[in-house]
Design an enzyme around this catalytic site. Sequence first.
Site: not given
Ligand code: AMP
Length: 115
Positions: A95, A101
């Site tokens: 994460q 999310h």
């Molecule tokens: P996780 O690794 O499950 O915490 O996923 C976090 C996700 O958020 C990743 O796939 C990132 O690419 C995405 N993410 C981070 N910052 C942004 C942003 N500003 N807009 C859209 N997606 C984002």
Amino acid sequence: MTQDCIFCKIVAGGIPSNQVYADELVIAFHDISPQAPTHILVIPRKHISDMNEASPQDQALLGHMMLCASKIAADAGLAERGYRLVLNTGPDARQSVFHIHLHILGGRRLSGQMT
Ligand code: AMP
């Protein structure tokens, strides 16, 4: 709203996102670094860091996220071929954003590996 949370800032409109859905409880937007042809994130407006922090009070909200995800996936044309919903919690799951999310991943044949 938690001060340093990037997703709280997106909810508040302080950081732009490519939004595909919004209601009184959740918003959804395209992932900035897509891992599949369709990669959308569904997040609650309420800040919950991860599933360890979720409580029985959040039951309806978490269910709403799931049902919104299925509607958003259908609207994105993923219903027939299918899609994957992923919710990472903590370091072993990698994460990286500590505001719950749900990832919607689809548009190609995904790996058979869950890990
Ligand atoms: P996780 O690794 O499950 O915490 O996923 C976090 C996700 O958020 C990743 O796939 C990132 O690419 C995405 N993410 C981070 N910052 C942004 C942003 N500003 N807009 C859209 N997606 C984002």
